[in-house]
Structures are given as C-alpha cells and as structure tokens.
Design an enzyme around this catalytic site. Structure first.
Site, PDB file in Angstrom:
ATOM      1  N   THR A   1      -9.105 -73.330  13.282  1.00 59.01           N
ATOM      2  CA  THR A   1      -7.993 -72.614  12.639  1.00 59.01           C
ATOM      3  C   THR A   1      -7.064 -73.566  11.869  1.00 59.01           C
ATOM      4  O   THR A   1      -6.503 -73.189  10.838  1.00 59.01           O
ATOM      5  CB  THR A   1      -7.179 -71.836  13.691  1.00 59.01           C
ATOM      6  OG1 THR A   1      -6.858 -72.713  14.783  1.00 59.01           O
ATOM      7  CG2 THR A   1      -7.956 -70.654  14.229  1.00 59.01           C
TER       8      THR A   1
ATOM      9  N   ALA B   1     -33.085  -7.429  -0.965  1.00 55.89           N
ATOM     10  CA  ALA B   1     -33.460  -8.385   0.085  1.00 55.89           C
ATOM     11  C   ALA B   1     -34.832  -8.975  -0.203  1.00 55.89           C
ATOM     12  O   ALA B   1     -35.705  -8.309  -0.748  1.00 55.89           O
ATOM     13  CB  ALA B   1     -33.465  -7.684   1.431  1.00 55.89           C
TER      14      ALA B   1
ATOM     15  N   ARG C   1     -18.691 -63.999  19.334  1.00 53.02           N
ATOM     16  CA  ARG C   1     -18.671 -63.178  20.546  1.00 53.02           C
ATOM     17  C   ARG C   1     -18.842 -61.690  20.253  1.00 53.02           C
ATOM     18  O   ARG C   1     -19.078 -60.896  21.157  1.00 53.02           O
ATOM     19  CB  ARG C   1     -17.357 -63.437  21.309  1.00 53.02           C
ATOM     20  CG  ARG C   1     -17.291 -64.828  21.930  1.00 53.02           C
ATOM     21  CD  ARG C   1     -15.886 -65.241  22.330  1.00 53.02           C
ATOM     22  NE  ARG C   1     -15.098 -65.738  21.200  1.00 53.02           N
ATOM     23  CZ  ARG C   1     -13.846 -66.186  21.289  1.00 53.02           C
ATOM     24  NH1 ARG C   1     -13.230 -66.191  22.465  1.00 53.02           N
ATOM     25  NH2 ARG C   1     -13.201 -66.627  20.216  1.00 53.02           N
TER      26      ARG C   1
ATOM     27  N   GLY D   1     -13.896 -67.030  10.225  1.00 50.71           N
ATOM     28  CA  GLY D   1     -14.779 -67.198  11.381  1.00 50.71           C
ATOM     29  C   GLY D   1     -15.858 -66.130  11.427  1.00 50.71           C
ATOM     30  O   GLY D   1     -15.720 -65.043  10.857  1.00 50.71           O
TER      31      GLY D   1
ATOM     32  N   ALA E   1     -27.573 -12.850   4.636  1.00 49.51           N
ATOM     33  CA  ALA E   1     -28.156 -13.814   5.576  1.00 49.51           C
ATOM     34  C   ALA E   1     -29.412 -14.452   4.994  1.00 49.51           C
ATOM     35  O   ALA E   1     -30.237 -13.766   4.401  1.00 49.51           O
ATOM     36  CB  ALA E   1     -28.485 -13.115   6.878  1.00 49.51           C
TER      37      ALA E   1
ATOM     38  N   LYS F   1     -16.565 -60.700  11.783  1.00 46.64           N
ATOM     39  CA  LYS F   1     -15.704 -60.027  12.770  1.00 46.64           C
ATOM     40  C   LYS F   1     -14.567 -59.249  12.123  1.00 46.64           C
ATOM     41  O   LYS F   1     -14.296 -58.100  12.498  1.00 46.64           O
ATOM     42  CB  LYS F   1     -15.139 -61.059  13.741  1.00 46.64           C
ATOM     43  CG  LYS F   1     -14.114 -60.463  14.693  1.00 46.64           C
ATOM     44  CD  LYS F   1     -13.761 -61.375  15.830  1.00 46.64           C
ATOM     45  CE  LYS F   1     -12.913 -62.542  15.403  1.00 46.64           C
ATOM     46  NZ  LYS F   1     -12.528 -63.367  16.577  1.00 46.64           N
TER      47      LYS F   1
ATOM     48  N   GLY G   1      -4.709 -69.124  24.123  1.00 47.96           N
ATOM     49  CA  GLY G   1      -4.021 -70.400  24.232  1.00 47.96           C
ATOM     50  C   GLY G   1      -2.715 -70.207  24.994  1.00 47.96           C
ATOM     51  O   GLY G   1      -2.044 -69.191  24.819  1.00 47.96           O
TER      52      GLY G   1
ATOM     53  N   TYR H   1     -33.705 -27.787  -6.423  1.00 49.07           N
ATOM     54  CA  TYR H   1     -34.402 -29.053  -6.677  1.00 49.07           C
ATOM     55  C   TYR H   1     -35.844 -28.777  -7.056  1.00 49.07           C
ATOM     56  O   TYR H   1     -36.580 -28.087  -6.319  1.00 49.07           O
ATOM     57  CB  TYR H   1     -34.330 -29.894  -5.389  1.00 49.07           C
ATOM     58  CG  TYR H   1     -34.837 -31.293  -5.513  1.00 49.07           C
ATOM     59  CD1 TYR H   1     -34.433 -32.123  -6.553  1.00 49.07           C
ATOM     60  CD2 TYR H   1     -35.719 -31.815  -4.557  1.00 49.07           C
ATOM     61  CE1 TYR H   1     -34.895 -33.426  -6.647  1.00 49.07           C
ATOM     62  CE2 TYR H   1     -36.174 -33.122  -4.644  1.00 49.07           C
ATOM     63  CZ  TYR H   1     -35.768 -33.917  -5.686  1.00 49.07           C
ATOM     64  OH  TYR H   1     -36.219 -35.208  -5.779  1.00 49.07           O
TER      65      TYR H   1
ATOM     66  N   LYS I   1     -23.392 -27.676  -0.356  1.00 44.53           N
ATOM     67  CA  LYS I   1     -23.386 -28.998  -0.964  1.00 44.53           C
ATOM     68  C   LYS I   1     -22.967 -28.837  -2.422  1.00 44.53           C
ATOM     69  O   LYS I   1     -23.586 -28.060  -3.137  1.00 44.53           O
ATOM     70  CB  LYS I   1     -24.775 -29.636  -0.863  1.00 44.53           C
ATOM     71  CG  LYS I   1     -24.788 -31.101  -1.160  1.00 44.53           C
ATOM     72  CD  LYS I   1     -25.279 -31.623  -2.480  1.00 44.53           C
ATOM     73  CE  LYS I   1     -26.215 -30.975  -3.342  1.00 44.53           C
ATOM     74  NZ  LYS I   1     -26.764 -31.656  -4.482  1.00 44.53           N
TER      75      LYS I   1
HETATM   76  C1  UD1 Z   1      -6.813 -68.404  18.667  1.00 39.84           C
HETATM   77  C2  UD1 Z   1      -5.823 -69.499  19.079  1.00 39.84           C
HETATM   78  C3  UD1 Z   1      -5.289 -69.193  20.462  1.00 39.84           C
HETATM   79  C4  UD1 Z   1      -4.647 -67.810  20.471  1.00 39.84           C
HETATM   80  C5  UD1 Z   1      -5.597 -66.743  19.963  1.00 39.84           C
HETATM   81  C6  UD1 Z   1      -4.850 -65.452  19.744  1.00 39.84           C
HETATM   82  C7  UD1 Z   1      -6.624 -71.537  17.996  1.00 39.84           C
HETATM   83  C8  UD1 Z   1      -7.350 -72.822  18.185  1.00 39.84           C
HETATM   84  N1  UD1 Z   1      -6.507 -70.767  19.076  1.00 39.84           N
HETATM   85  O1  UD1 Z   1      -7.896 -68.485  19.574  1.00 39.84           O
HETATM   86  O2  UD1 Z   1      -4.336 -70.178  20.839  1.00 39.84           O
HETATM   87  O3  UD1 Z   1      -4.216 -67.498  21.791  1.00 39.84           O
HETATM   88  O4  UD1 Z   1      -6.161 -67.133  18.689  1.00 39.84           O
HETATM   89  O5  UD1 Z   1      -5.685 -64.395  19.438  1.00 39.84           O
HETATM   90  O6  UD1 Z   1      -6.172 -71.249  16.907  1.00 39.84           O
HETATM   91  N2  UD1 Z   1     -10.898 -68.744  11.843  1.00 39.84           N
HETATM   92  C9  UD1 Z   1     -11.078 -69.268  10.592  1.00 39.84           C
HETATM   93  N3  UD1 Z   1     -11.683 -70.468  10.448  1.00 39.84           N
HETATM   94  C10 UD1 Z   1     -12.122 -71.190  11.510  1.00 39.84           C
HETATM   95  C11 UD1 Z   1     -11.938 -70.645  12.800  1.00 39.84           C
HETATM   96  C12 UD1 Z   1     -11.310 -69.426  12.937  1.00 39.84           C
HETATM   97  O7  UD1 Z   1     -10.702 -68.658   9.584  1.00 39.84           O
HETATM   98  O8  UD1 Z   1     -12.674 -72.284  11.304  1.00 39.84           O
HETATM   99  C13 UD1 Z   1     -10.230 -67.437  11.974  1.00 39.84           C
HETATM  100  C14 UD1 Z   1     -11.110 -66.392  12.654  1.00 39.84           C
HETATM  101  O9  UD1 Z   1     -11.842 -65.660  11.682  1.00 39.84           O
HETATM  102  C15 UD1 Z   1     -10.079 -65.532  13.378  1.00 39.84           C
HETATM  103  C16 UD1 Z   1      -8.908 -66.463  13.626  1.00 39.84           C
HETATM  104  O10 UD1 Z   1      -9.103 -67.596  12.793  1.00 39.84           O
HETATM  105  O11 UD1 Z   1      -9.639 -64.471  12.565  1.00 39.84           O
HETATM  106  C17 UD1 Z   1      -8.829 -66.897  15.087  1.00 39.84           C
HETATM  107  O12 UD1 Z   1     -10.032 -67.561  15.456  1.00 39.84           O
HETATM  108  P1  UD1 Z   1     -10.703 -67.346  16.872  1.00 39.84           P
HETATM  109  O13 UD1 Z   1     -11.921 -68.172  16.935  1.00 39.84           O
HETATM  110  O14 UD1 Z   1     -10.814 -65.918  17.180  1.00 39.84           O
HETATM  111  O15 UD1 Z   1      -9.595 -68.015  17.814  1.00 39.84           O
HETATM  112  P2  UD1 Z   1      -9.321 -67.739  19.353  1.00 39.84           P
HETATM  113  O16 UD1 Z   1     -10.315 -68.463  20.151  1.00 39.84           O
HETATM  114  O17 UD1 Z   1      -9.155 -66.301  19.607  1.00 39.84           O
HETATM  115 CA    CA Z   2      -9.424 -64.533  18.398  1.00 41.52          CA
END
Ligand code: UD1
Ligand code: CA
Length: 456
Positions: free
Chosen positions: A79, A419, A14, A10, A376, A21, A140, A383, A347
């Site tokens: 995810t 000096a 945010r 991801g 001092a 991230k 979630g 260089y 250095k």
């Molecule tokens: C997710 C969970 C949520 C949980 C929370 C805990 C889902 C749908 N929701 O929400 O239930 O409470 O984590 O922290 O899973 N990622 C990918 N590919 C994608 C999307 C995300 O690899 O297509 C990775 C992101 O890089 C991240 C992780 O999955 O490391 C979680 O994704 P994120 O978008 O942060 O999920 P949350 O909204 O926090």
């Molecule tokens: Ca998350």
C-alpha cells in the site's frame, strides 16, 4: 486543497476470484465506486485511482465517472508503494491527500467529511481513521498515547502476542499533509512478514499523527474475502431498508428482500417477501411488488401489482396488474389499467391502456393499442430465423385463443380474430378474420379395422 487517492491495484487473493477485488459488487455498485462515492462530499480537486491487477477492467468499470486520474502500479509491492506512484503527479502540491483503501465500501460521506475536517482543524501531519472492535484479527493495530497521538501501526501478521491484544484497528483511511507525506514515503522499507512497502509505516516518520475513532465501526469493515463481502451486504441492506422504512415503505419480512441503493420507492409502496429490486428501478406510490418478484432497471408507476414475476428494463403504467408468472423484458412498455397474466412474456412490446394479455402468450417486437384483448395462447411469430419483425394490433381488437401473428403484420382496430388462426397477411379495421382449416365432419365413420364391409 484536497486530493484523493483510492488504492485499487491489489488482486485480492483472498477473494479467490479472477475479477479484481475492488470490482466485486455490493447492492448494485462495485466496491471502488462506493468508496469514490463516499469521497464526493469532501469535494476533492483531484481524484487518483491506483490501478494494477486487472487495470483495464477497473478503468473500464469506472469510465463513466468524470475526471478520474488513473495511476498505474505495475507491481503490487504494498500500500505504501501504491501511494508512492502518485508522487510524480502531485509535484508542488501543497494541500492534503486523503488516501482510501479501495476495499472499504461502507464509509458514509459524512464520516469522511468530519474526518477531513478534524485533520485540517488540528493541522496534523497525518490523521488515521480507527475503530475499537471486539474482533480485530486481520487488521493493522494502532498504538496511541492518551492524546490519541499515533506512535505505530503494526500489521496483524507482524504483531507479537501482546500487540494482538490491542483492539484499536487501522481502517485503511488516512489524511496526510502532502508535502510531509512526499518526504516520508520514499523512506519506508519492506522489512516485514510480507516484504511489502506498508503505507502505515509512514506514521513513524510523521508528527503529529492523530487517530480518530469512527462512531459506527460497521462503516470501516474491510473486504478481503467472500465472507466479509456477504457481511457487508447485510450491513448495507439494513441501511437501505431502514431508510425506506422511515420513508413510508412497507417491507414484509425485510430479511428476504434485497434492494439496490440505486432504487427509488414512493411512500405507501409495499414490498412483499422474496422480492429483489435492482439497478435504476423506481416504484410509484401504492404499488405492491411481490411476493417472489425481481424488478431490474424498470419504472413501475403508482398502484401497480406485480406478483411472482420478473420485470427487466421495462416500464409499467398505473393500475396495471402483472403476474403471477409474467416476464417483461427488453424495453417492454405497458400502459395503464392493463392485465398481464399467467405465463405471459413481453419483449420490446408497447402495450396501450386497458389491454389484457392474460394467459400463456409471447408478445415480442409488437405494438398493441388500447383495450385490446389478447386471447389465451396468442403468439407473435417475430423471428424468421434471420431477423426480428414487428406486429401491430389496433385498439379494441380481440385475438382468439391460440392465434399466431406471423410478422411483419398489421392488424387493424376492432378486429376479431378467430381462435386458432395463423394470420400471415394484414387485416383492415372492423373485420373478422379466420385463418385455419375448416372443420370437416365425416358422419358414421369408424376406424378401418372395425368396418363391417372389410374383406379378409
Ligand atoms: C490494510 C492495512 C491495515 C488495515 C486494513 C484495513 C496496510 C499494509 N495494511 O491491510 O493496516 O487495517 O487495510 O482494511 O496497508 N493495494 C494496492 N497496491 C498494493 C497493495 C494493496 O493498490 O500493492 C490496495 C488493495 O487493492 C486494497 C487496499 O490497497 O484496496 C488494501 O490492501 P489489502 O491487501 O486489502 O490490505 P489489508 O491487508 O487489508
Ligand atoms: Ca483489505
């Protein structure tokens, strides 16, 4: 058999960052490195990292870790979609898959170990790590019966007002029986607010799915924005400081101090306020660091004092005093019992034992012997505009105030430098060298306009 998959594809919208991230850093380590580290004690036979946004950057940042298998998720469709990408890689695999969100960096290895153990002991189809927290918004929500058997996980944005009251949250850490997950994964749908394939949706297709509450809910804080990153940093700092306090280190005003997890401190070290210890730093017993110092990737031996100074990529031997306001960098190596004082920059300088460089100096690309006294304002002119050159100064030599050594140059042992000298040629042992204009004194001199004999 256990395989691990870390979800790191991801963008982390945010975070409002161009950096993926999972590469944001906490106490010297990226989020994704941390989660990988927490999974080392479960001894996975294979480790997958799902990459997508900034995949090259993520791969590069993890290149030093052996045996990782990177799996590309070209489009970030959720995810569940992320985990679908490992299906071709785990064909015929009969073990369990531990799935870890890449943005949950505070999990302790023991917690994961216990979690996997419970999953296997109960022979669950899936086990979900959960927590009951006072402020569940954003996570979630996990719905269970009395036996902690999960019926459903609903994302915060998809919850009804009544469902939002549920404070049991999904930590984003799951263990699955892979043969069962492999059947369920292709069946999930993107029929939700974000139109993404949600991994938690598989729980409706598997049985039994068990929820296990984490003991310390701080461990499962997810990082979605900078505020959560800052909060996690505090949790981690508290953990690191508690560890060192218990190990016999004094921290004066701990809240003003930061210590990376990679730092090693001996008992009876004292860390004073506003001091930051980073990277591969070690500090020996009895040393006092700070107030107001930054030590990065440096080895500080025992009984050293560092006051209001910056030390990077350098080594300091026992009983040396650094500062106030010194800067050591670029592989400076300082011997024992030295004094590196006010406004001194070293250095790539190797300094012998009991040598003093006490005031206002730049010593770069230099080797100084034992018991040298650097006056001092002494400077190595290293260089020439094109290249750096070396200065060598022998044991027991004394450089006068404001002397300049134009490198490359070798000054012998027991030399005295007058000096204000600008020394451009090598000097043998046991000499006095003076290289400056001779003082001229003109007696009875007045400025021109005050002279009596002036005409007109
Ligand atoms: C997710 C969970 C949520 C949980 C929370 C805990 C889902 C749908 N929701 O929400 O239930 O409470 O984590 O922290 O899973 N990622 C990918 N590919 C994608 C999307 C995300 O690899 O297509 C990775 C992101 O890089 C991240 C992780 O999955 O490391 C979680 O994704 P994120 O978008 O942060 O999920 P949350 O909204 O926090
Ligand atoms: Ca998350």
């Amino acid at each position: 058999m256990l395989a691990v998959a870390v979800l790191a594809a991801g963008r982390g919208t945010r975070m409002k960052s161009t950096l993926p991230k999972v590469l944001h850093s906490l106490a010297g380590q990226s989020l994704v490195e941390r989660i990988l580290h927490s999974a080392t004690t479960v001894e996975p036979s294979r480790r997958f990292v799902i990459v997508g946004y900034g995949s090259e950057q993520v791969k590069q940042a993890l290149a030093h870790l052996p045996d990782l298998e990177f799996v590309e998720q070209r489009q970030q469709l959720g995810t569940g979609h992320a985990v679908q990408q490992v299906i071709p890689h785990l064909e015929g695999f009969q073990g369990d898959l531990l799935v870890l969100n890449g943005d949950v960096p505070l999990l302790r290895p023991e917690t994961l170990e216990n979690f996997v153990h419970q999953h296997q002991a109960h022979q669950n189809a899936a086990t979900v790590l959960t927590a009951q927290i006072p402020e569940p918004s954003g996570y979630g929500r996990v719905f269970c019966n009395e036996q902690n058997i999960v019926t459903e996980i609903v994302e915060d944005r998809d919850c009804t007002v009544a469902q939002k009251q549920n404070r049991r949250i999904n930590a984003g850490i799951y263990c699955f029986s892979w043969p069962q997950l492999a059947i369920a994964l292709p069946q999930i749908k993107a029929d939700n607010d974000q139109q993404e394939y949600y991994l938690p949706d598989v729980v409706k297709l598997l049985s039994p799915v068990m929820a296990i509450d984490v003991e310390d809910s701080k461990e499962i804080q997810g990082i979605n924005n900078r505020k959560q990153l800052a909060e996690a940093a505090v949790v981690l700092q508290d953990r690191i400081k508690d560890y060192w306090l218990a190990a016999g280190v004094t921290l004066v005003d701990p809240r003003s101090i930061t210590i990376d997890e990679t730092v090693e401190l001996a008992p009876d070290v004292v860390i004073e306020p506003q001091t930051h210890l980073r990277g591969q730093t070690t500090v020996g017993s009895g040393s006092r660091i700070g107030p107001g110092s930054l030590i990065e990737n440096s080895q500080i031996a025992a009984d050293v004092a560092v006051l209001y100074s910056v030390v990077s990529d350098s080594t300091v031997a026992a009983q040396t005093r650094i500062g106030p306001y010194a800067h050591l960098r670029g592989q400076a190596v300082v011997g024992a019992g030295c004094r590196i004082g006010n406004f001194v920059e070293l250095k790539k300088a190797k300094v012998g034992d009991r040598t003093n460089i006490a005031h206002l100096s730049y010593i770069g690309d230099a080797t100084l012997g034992d018991q040298v006294n650097v006056g001092a304002g002494t400077i190595t002119a290293n260089y020439d505009g094109y290249q750096k050159h070396h200065t060598k100064i022998g044991d027991r030599t004394k450089t006068g105030s404001n002397s300049v050594f134009v490198a490359p140059i070798t000054i012998g042992a027991a030399v005295t430098v007058g000096a204000g000298s600008v020394v451009t040629k090598d000097v043998p042992d046991d000499c006095l060298v003076v290289a400056r204009a001779k003082q001229t004194v003109i007696p009875d001199w007045k400025p021109k306009h005050l002279r009596q004999d002036q005409t007109n």
